[in-house]
Design a protein around this motif. Sequence first.
Motif, PDB file in Angstrom:
ATOM      1  N   UNK A  62      56.815  43.082  17.735  1.00  0.00           N
ATOM      2  CA  UNK A  62      56.106  43.324  16.465  1.00  0.00           C
ATOM      3  C   UNK A  62      54.650  42.856  16.590  1.00  0.00           C
ATOM      4  N   UNK A 103      66.868  28.645  27.536  1.00  0.00           N
ATOM      5  CA  UNK A 103      67.870  29.658  27.294  1.00  0.00           C
ATOM      6  C   UNK A 103      67.158  30.930  26.846  1.00  0.00           C
ATOM      7  N   UNK A 104      67.564  32.049  27.404  1.00  0.00           N
ATOM      8  CA  UNK A 104      67.002  33.309  26.927  1.00  0.00           C
ATOM      9  C   UNK A 104      67.490  33.552  25.514  1.00  0.00           C
ATOM     10  N   UNK A 105      66.538  33.734  24.614  1.00  0.00           N
ATOM     11  CA  UNK A 105      66.955  33.900  23.229  1.00  0.00           C
ATOM     12  C   UNK A 105      67.191  35.365  22.894  1.00  0.00           C
ATOM     13  N   UNK A 106      67.079  36.243  23.864  1.00  0.00           N
ATOM     14  CA  UNK A 106      67.383  37.650  23.629  1.00  0.00           C
ATOM     15  C   UNK A 106      66.516  38.257  22.546  1.00  0.00           C
ATOM     16  N   UNK A 107      67.171  39.023  21.670  1.00  0.00           N
ATOM     17  CA  UNK A 107      66.428  39.746  20.640  1.00  0.00           C
ATOM     18  C   UNK A 107      65.708  38.803  19.671  1.00  0.00           C
ATOM     19  N   UNK A 108      66.231  37.591  19.504  1.00  0.00           N
ATOM     20  CA  UNK A 108      65.561  36.619  18.624  1.00  0.00           C
ATOM     21  C   UNK A 108      64.114  36.390  19.056  1.00  0.00           C
ATOM     22  N   UNK A 109      63.864  36.481  20.349  1.00  0.00           N
ATOM     23  CA  UNK A 109      62.501  36.341  20.876  1.00  0.00           C
ATOM     24  C   UNK A 109      61.826  37.688  21.095  1.00  0.00           C
ATOM     25  N   UNK A 110      62.631  38.648  21.517  1.00  0.00           N
ATOM     26  CA  UNK A 110      62.057  39.935  21.903  1.00  0.00           C
ATOM     27  C   UNK A 110      61.385  40.656  20.728  1.00  0.00           C
ATOM     28  N   UNK A 111      62.111  40.782  19.623  1.00  0.00           N
ATOM     29  CA  UNK A 111      61.591  41.572  18.507  1.00  0.00           C
ATOM     30  C   UNK A 111      60.286  41.010  17.921  1.00  0.00           C
ATOM     31  N   UNK A 112      60.219  39.687  17.663  1.00  0.00           N
ATOM     32  CA  UNK A 112      58.946  39.161  17.144  1.00  0.00           C
ATOM     33  C   UNK A 112      57.760  39.447  18.073  1.00  0.00           C
ATOM     34  N   UNK A 134      59.928  42.076  28.284  1.00  0.00           N
ATOM     35  CA  UNK A 134      61.153  41.577  28.920  1.00  0.00           C
ATOM     36  C   UNK A 134      60.858  40.654  30.081  1.00  0.00           C
ATOM     37  N   UNK A 183      59.718  37.371  28.882  1.00  0.00           N
ATOM     38  CA  UNK A 183      60.826  36.562  28.391  1.00  0.00           C
ATOM     39  C   UNK A 183      61.655  35.991  29.550  1.00  0.00           C
ATOM     40  N   UNK A 184      61.909  36.840  30.528  1.00  0.00           N
ATOM     41  CA  UNK A 184      62.720  36.389  31.666  1.00  0.00           C
ATOM     42  C   UNK A 184      61.988  35.314  32.454  1.00  0.00           C
TER      43      UNK A 184
END
Lengths: 361, 200
Positions: free
Chosen positions: A193, A181-190, A168, A171-172
Amino acid sequence: MDAASSNSVTFYDFLDRMRNPASIDLVGSIKSFIVSFSFHATNPVNDSKRFQDFLLTMESAIRDHPLWAGSSEEEVEQALEGLEKYVITKLFLRIFASSTEDVKIDHEITNKINLLQSFLKPEHLDIPSYLHNQSSWLLAEKELQKINASKAPREKLMCILNCCRVINNLLLNASMTENRVIAGADDFLPVLIYITIKANPPQLHSNLKFIQLYRRQSKLISEEAYYFTNLLSAKSFIFDLDAKSLSMDKLEFEERMEAAKASHQAAPVEPNAALISHHLTNIRGPPSYPFMDAQAEELTVRDVETLLSLYKDVVTKYTSLRRAVEKLNIHRPEQIVQKDKIGSTREVESEKVGIERSSAE
Amino acid sequence: MGCSSSLPDGSARRLSGMDQDSAVAPDAKNLRVKLVLLGDSGVGKSCIVLRFVRGQFDPTSKVTVGASFLSQTIALQDSTTVKFEIWDTAGQERYAALAPLYYRGAAVAVVVYDITSVDSFTKAQYWVKELQKHGSPDIVLALVGNKADLQENREVSVQDGLEYAEKNGMFFIETSAKTADNINQLFEEIAKRLPRPLTS
């Protein structure tokens, strides 16, 4: 670190209160609950239900207990955390990774990750380059790898949360410094993984199942539940991962997986003569190394990949061969150490003498 | 570009239409609501939420800002509060099979598309069908057409969005996370549609 130390203080505080003669009734309930577990065959769903019910019963017992009279909500919470940790630690061997099915899934995931580790790159999951941050990733991996450091469901869950917090922050920070732009889960999950594959946390499936079953239900909610779900879905993604899951050519994926399998099979742990001679015949056998007669000027950039994978293959085989040979040499004195300590000391001493003698000569 | 570039619209705490009928159940005063966001990647799911969370900014309220999990509590006129716990999901195709892990137990699902992309509208319809099949039966569904500020590139008409939503018993709204248009209205309308805890 603060959380960990305050956590152990809390736990000792709980144990202290349990030593207080006034809590004899609570201690009785806890003990009989633990004993009652050995009366039944292990069954994750039933065991979890019984444990969760027990926690609820104990919660009201503690709230009404003279020892906690006038206690704050926080103190009651701490007692319940202590209780969860205490009981689960006692039952751990019975309830953790208790079914052969779970053990099998753990093995499958570990093995699959081992294979993936040898070729998977962030690009295959389309992780944007501004999120490639080795130090953050390493930190996140380390957090995840701590998952077996504790038996308590809460502390295992904390490892997941800490790992996710590192991601997190990455990402921040990236969104601020890169002005994106924060892409949220689109970036977080990959990223999660990818970190999970890099970390290959031990017994991933069993740990997740364990937390789900034995973390106090009222505590596996909200943010905790969200990040837990993310790791659960990372696990599920990895388990089902095939060529379609990645930005990678199907044929290339299959080749890489096969190559990884081959090199893993070529890393025997057991040193035995048959295996070594098998390796030797392989080396002597028909040449599977197409560049043996090649000249440097004939090579193109495209060959680099094949060369590299052949190089890795050779090094892996060589290393395992050397390890096997070393083990064969060392093995005998070690076996003596196990069988007869006095004898082995003598053996080692005589070896030393032998070395000294030979060096004197 | 950024969803955080313009000022919050500061229209916090003006929810209306909540009735008093919920005050009996023990936690009816403080609802905790799991809201899951679904939609193609790039439609601006997380921008909508960031806009909502920052637009509601109030130094005394406890806000959790992560990259993908956010929570925001709003106070209603009848002195009840609704804490939205917002679960973002990865919109890329390769993660589609994981969505059920996220929407399980959700009270609200917000399906987002980009009005400048027909593909994202098609994807939104896929999610709606998914949720109808596998979501909890009393889930509140909202269909959101985002990027409404990009009128000149519009590919999905308001009419199409509205008709689809009505046909499927969903609440429909077009928003712009960039200008903050309709962001608060979205969450207000969701709050209105929440099943309140039973009073008896």
